[in-house]
Motif scaffolding. Structure first.
Motif: not given
Length: 552
Positions: A470-471, A474, A477-478, A493, A497, A552
């Motif tokens: 998940g991290k 993320l 995504k960033k 996961q 995203f 989420n």
């Protein structure tokens, strides 16, 4: 930014068109479905070599075409240098023929693979686990430090000075080498130059002397012929040409009073008489002035002998070439005399440039060292969130004795996955998975300050799961907040995203297995992510989990 990819008759793909968007695009699919085919197609349009085997069985040609929006890349100079038509929306096309040949086009202009590869470097960065070797290269490591140090302007100024320094150094070395060689040869050069200088060479001299020699050699014959010719015209004896003309004119004058034609002929004879009289006087003068001179003949022969011997000695075929050789020798001798002043001048210029270069190099080093603490803290925080809890990162500096294109620093990134072990050269201590996560962190940091091309992550999330997955998603995504990111992944996961989600799949078409790709809508994404969570048999729990991930 990659806008569109068209693939025709490539590997298992018959015909497909993919329209890409900005932000994060994820691509999923079963193993063997054809995800690697997409990467292969993109590699073709960025200059990779092609094999005939990529052509779909039974077809004559495979075509891959990609459209890019390059309006923000400042690539106009590249197009001008390569004589290409610039378009904000640029199309690259690659054709692979079954004959083994391939053709490449940029905006419909044929180009070589080297041009395609150079342009591709500005447009796409395909990053897979094996590509993490780049992280161990010093140039990449310095570029990271310079990016976080805001060294761009200083580095540009330093490199301008460095190019001048290199140019002046090369000039000095060449001049010193020439002067040294000339000095060694100066005695011999002086001897050769003096020999030509004392000869007092004149342009056209040889031709004039050869003509004079011809006259002097036949002097007696010339004098006899001129004397006899003169005597036949104007000698005191009777029967000369002038006497006969005079008699002929007198006879015509007798009848000219009553016979008009005689008057005209008499006048013409008068003109001839005057002309012959002038010729006779000129012949007489030539005869008086033509004298045989043994001294002059010896001089001419001696002079021509000197010229011929010099030409033979210097391996030339004319006096003009001897003069060029003399002038060339003079230039070389002047160089010996003048080179010392020129060398001193160049050394002074180099000294000034070196002072400025040293100041810029010191500033680069200072900025880099000041940025290490912040870079170390951020990378250790990021890799910890990606599952390397005790990771230690550091940067080793060693001063160079000479200037380089990057300053006077030798940089080495150090890493340890265990805080109890001192960090060492990361290319020796980090595993493939650790290098991938380190590279992801560095790309994230770089994306905030650099205009990076479209980046494609090819399953660099292999070997992670759960919260770390998940991290990782993320972080993708960033990064996509600053640039276009395309991520090929097998992790649900990470897939959740994505702003856009494509699925690669196989199906049967005309009794043949082909690969295709399509964009998934929300409910299709739910099903795909649920399948990634639970396998072929999708459970209600997997469906709910997939919705939660997406929401989420």
């Amino acid at each position: 930014m990659l806008l569109q990819l068209k693939i025709s008759n490539y590997a298992l793909i018959r015909e497909t068109v993919i329209n890409f968007k900005d932000n994060l695009t994820v691509i999923t699919g079963e193993t063997g479905a054809g995800k690697s085919i997409l990467l292969g197609a993109l590699s073709l349009v960025t200059g990779s070599r092609a094999e005939v085997s990529v052509i779909k069985k039974g077809e004559k040609k495979s075509v891959v075409e990609a459209q890019f929006d390059i309006s923000n890349y400042s690539l106009q100079p590249f197009f001008e240098e390569n004589d290409l038509d610039y378009e904000d929306i640029t199309t690259i096309r690659r054709e692979i023929l079954d004959t083994g040949k391939s053709r490449s086009f940029i905006n419909d202009t044929p180009v070589g693979l080297n041009v395609l590869k150079d342009l591709g470097n500005f447009l796409i960065d395909i990053h897979s686990q094996h590509k993490t070797l780049e992280i161990g290269k010093e140039n990449f490591q310095i570029s990271v430090l310079d990016s976080v140090s805001n060294n761009k302007t200083v580095l540009e100024e330093y490199r301008d000075l460095y190019l001048k320094f290199k140019k002046k150094t090369s000039e000095l070395q060449q001049l010193e080498q020439q002067a040294l060689q000339a000095k060694k040869e100066s005695e011999y050069l002086h001897f050769r130059y003096d020999e030509l200088f004392k000869a007092n060479l004149q342009e056209g001299e040889q031709k004039d002397l050869e003509d004079e020699l011809e006259i002097l050699t036949h002097n007696e014959d010339i004098k006899i012929s001129i004397s006899q010719s003169s005597d036949l015209i104007i000698s005191a004896e009777e029967g000369t040409v002038l006497e006969k003309l005079k008699e002929s004119k007198s006879e015509l004058d007798k009848i000219s009073a009553y016979y008009p034609p005689a008057l005209d002929l008499s006048s013409r004879l008068d003109s001839v008489y005057i002309e012959l009289q002038d010729i006779g006087r000129e012949l007489y003068s030539l005869n008086e002035n033509t004298e045989y001179s043994p001294e002059r003949l010896d001089f001419v022969n001696s002079r021509l002998s000197l010229l011929y011997n010099l030409q033979k000695k210097f391996l030339v075929s004319s006096v003009d070439e001897l003069i060029k050789e003399r002038d060339s020798l003079k230039s070389k001798l002047d160089l010996v005399e003048e080179s010392s002043d020129k060398i001193d001048t160049l050394k002074k210029e180099l000294s000034h440039i070196k002072v400025d270069l040293s100041k810029k190099a010191e500033l680069l080093t200072s900025n880099r060292k000041n940025s290490v603490k912040g870079l170390k803290t951020e990378i250790e925080s990021l890799i910890s969130s990606l599952g390397i809890k005790d990771g230690v990162f550091d940067v080793e500096f060693k001063p160079l004795t000479e200037f380089s294109s990057n300053g006077k620093d030798q940089i080495k990134f150090l890493f340890s996955a265990n805080k109890n072990l001192p960090p060492n050269d990361l290319s020796k201590t980090a595993s493939g998975g650790e290098l991938s996560r380190l590279m992801l962190c560095l790309k994230y940091i770089l994306s905030r300050s650099e205009k990076l091309p479209t980046i494609i992550f090819d399953e660099i999330d292999t070997g992670i799961s759960g919260d770390v997955a998940g991290k990782t998603g993320l972080m993708f995504k960033k990064i996509a907040g600053f640039m276009q990111v395309i991520c090929i992944t097998h992790l649900p996961q990470v897939a959740s995203f994505g702003s856009h989600h494509f699925k690669v799949y196989k199906h049967e078409e005309n009794s043949a297995i082909v690969s295709d790709i399509r964009e998934l809508q929300y409910e299709e994404r739910v099903t795909e992510i649920a399948a990634m969570l639970s396998g072929e048999k999708i459970t209600n729990a997997a469906i709910e989990n997939a919705r939660e991930l997406l929401n989420n």
